[in-house]
Design an enzyme around this catalytic site. Structure first.
Site, PDB file in Angstrom:
ATOM      1  N   HIS A 133     -19.367  39.841  40.517  1.00 60.39           N
ATOM      2  CA  HIS A 133     -20.550  39.065  40.911  1.00 60.39           C
ATOM      3  C   HIS A 133     -20.252  37.979  41.945  1.00 60.39           C
ATOM      4  O   HIS A 133     -21.170  37.519  42.626  1.00 60.39           O
ATOM      5  CB  HIS A 133     -21.181  38.407  39.688  1.00 60.39           C
ATOM      6  N   ASP A 193     -19.952  48.726  34.675  1.00 61.85           N
ATOM      7  CA  ASP A 193     -20.385  47.537  33.952  1.00 61.85           C
ATOM      8  C   ASP A 193     -21.882  47.668  33.691  1.00 61.85           C
ATOM      9  O   ASP A 193     -22.607  48.306  34.458  1.00 61.85           O
ATOM     10  CB  ASP A 193     -20.112  46.317  34.844  1.00 61.85           C
ATOM     11  N   HIS A 233     -23.955  45.409  34.071  1.00 65.29           N
ATOM     12  CA  HIS A 233     -24.601  44.630  35.119  1.00 65.29           C
ATOM     13  C   HIS A 233     -24.306  45.224  36.498  1.00 65.29           C
ATOM     14  O   HIS A 233     -23.219  45.745  36.735  1.00 65.29           O
ATOM     15  CB  HIS A 233     -24.128  43.174  35.082  1.00 65.29           C
ATOM     16  N   ASP A 262     -19.031  45.725  28.861  1.00 63.18           N
ATOM     17  CA  ASP A 262     -20.295  45.275  28.279  1.00 63.18           C
ATOM     18  C   ASP A 262     -21.325  46.397  28.215  1.00 63.18           C
ATOM     19  O   ASP A 262     -22.440  46.194  27.732  1.00 63.18           O
ATOM     20  CB  ASP A 262     -20.862  44.061  29.031  1.00 63.18           C
TER      21      ASP A 262
END
Length: 487
Positions: free
Chosen positions: A164, A199, A201, A293
């Site tokens: 990120h 991931d 995200h 995650d």
């Protein structure tokens, strides 16, 4: 774990399963503390490493030398002002008004809701922040260089994968984008690099940097839900229409999914899409961000993948026999994360069928009580059809975007690092690694890590206290001597 796919005999291992694998672990990363109530716990890397060591997997890998990145290396991607901020900021210095304003402008120390709640800070000002950034970024650079010099087929850095972070801003628990740095290093030696993100995200920071680049293709499989009553699932980007820009148009591929994705649905998307990507883009190296995650039971994620389901992505990309860099990422239920990354290390070396499902005694075993002290935690069955129209729609959207991707100018039959930049191979590896220990399939513990010693002692103390308490109860008549005593 099945091994079908495109596995080719390795130059170093003729059976087509084994690979030359190198592994990076820096104990210093695990000692970082984001705060008592924060979801990010770097200690998970030490937990994974302890399992890797106890299962004897270190004997099947070359250890990379611990080498933090330099300030100059961070500047290869990050803005000078942002790098200086990361270098200068400390919890004490944060009270300075000017530095505090600079930090908040860069996403560091910005509260989401209540400033009195430490967990409200996604990217808190923590002790040892600069050292932490240098350490995990150095691991990804070292792993990339090990692939570039041709001495390893697979390189692993579970402390990396911070996808990120932006050029001049921290985001989503990520301060430095080690993935961008590693890909840039690979581009010095390989013509085309594929980045794949599993991931939960969206891999927004990596995509943003390379969205105009035709030598890098980014593929992200993630949860995308902006139709929520409160706020979109973080980061709220990565819709299917985002395909890159300019020369990089259609070299960005997003596979947005809904909550509740299980192993079967996930693989119905991952395999056919990645088949097409590998055929169309023909990468010379692959970087796989293995954010955990997306596992079932994650504190922040909303997918339902098992350890084997998640590792199926590693196994499948490994089967193409292209230089592969494995990085960590998200993952906030730490016992699940450690189980997953340990098992994926076994997949990398081709030993996934040889390690026991029983969690060995290693100092962290009490964290696995809720999963029955098993490496593979149980994922409850979910009712409903495994094949549905939504999966077909997601797959067709992705394949339509891939159909627009032009084949590379040349098709490479073998994936070899170029000779464009000479590399000192010996400089990357730990020359002090005990060769005799490898011969007998064990490696020394990380005795230089005080936290490892502490947890080992705590584990031994827990075991001692358990048997002491059992003895006391037996003497007081609370524990039956034999089964017949209860009659």
């Amino acid at each position: 774990m099945d091994t079908e796919g495109h596995s080719l005999p390795s130059a170093s291992c003729g059976d087509g399963r084994k690979r030359r694998v190198c592994y990076y672990y820096d104990p210093g990363v695990a000692n970082v503390d984001y705060g008592a109530n924060h979801n990010m716990v770097p200690r998970r890397v030490a937990m994974a490493h302890a399992l890797v060591e106890k299962y004897g997997l270190l004997a099947d890998m070359e250890r990379l030398r611990v080498r933090p990145a330099t300030e100059a290396e961070l500047r290869a991607f990050h803005d000078d002002a942002y790098v200086r901020l990361l270098r200068d900021i400390t919890p004490d210095a944060y009270h300075d008004g000017d530095l505090r304003d600079r930090a908040r402008a860069c996403g560091v120390g910005v509260p989401e809701t209540d400033e009195t709640d430490a967990s409200a800070y996604d990217n808190p000002v923590i002790d040892g922040l600069w050292d932490y950034c240098l350490r995990y970024a150095g691991g990804s650079l070292a792993a990339a260089r090990a692939l570039a010099d041709g001495s390893s087929d697979i390189a692993i850095n579970w402390s990396g994968g911070m996808h990120h972070a932006c050029r001049g801003k921290a985001s989503g628990f990520c301060y430095v984008n080690d993935i961008v740095l590693a890909i840039q290093e690979l581009l010095e030696h390989f013509e085309r690099v594929l980045y794949v993100d599993i991931d939960v995200h969206h891999g927004d920071g990596v995509e943003e940097h390379f969205k105009r680049e035709s030598r890098v293709m980014t593929v992200s499989f993630h949860l995308y839900d902006i139709d929520r009553d409160v706020k979109p699932f973080f980061p709220g980007t990565g819709k299917v229409e985002d395909v890159g820009e300019g020369d990089g148009k259609y070299y960005t591929l997003n596979v947005p999914m809904k909550a509740g994705m299980d192993d079967e649905r996930y693989q119905q998307l991952f395999r056919p899409i990645m088949d097409e990507v590998m055929e169309k883009f023909v990468p010379d190296a692959v970087v796989l961000q293995c954010g955990a995650d997306s596992l079932y039971g994650d504190r922040l994620g909303e997918f339902r993948l098992s350890v084997k389901g998640h590792a199926g992505c590693v196994s499948y990309l490994r089967s193409f026999n292209v230089p592969l860099l494995l990085l960590g990422g998200g993952g906030y239920t730490v016992n699940h994360v450690a189980s997953c990354w340990c098992y994926e290390t076994a997949v990398a070396v081709g030993k996934e069928k040889e390690i026991s499902d029983e969690i060995p005694f290693h100092g962290y075993e009490h964290y696995y009580r809720d999963q029955g002290y098993k490496l593979h935690f149980t994922v409850p069955k979910k009712n409903g059809n495994k094949k549905d129209d939504l999966i077909d729609k997601i797959k067709q959207d992705a394949l339509m975007n891939l159909a627009m991707l032009k084949p590379p100018p040349t098709t490479v039959g073998e994936h070899r690092p170029s000779k464009r930049h000479a590399i000192n191979v010996k400089a990357h590896y730990d020359q002090n690694q005990d060769k005799e220990a490898k011969k007998y399939r064990w490696c020394r513990r990380e005795d230089d890590d005080p936290m490892e010693r502490l947890h080992r002692l705590c584990g031994e103390a827990d075991r001692y206290d358990f048997f002491t308490e059992l003895g006391k109860r037996k003497m007081s008549g609370l524990v039956n001597s034999t089964p017949s005593d209860s009659k």
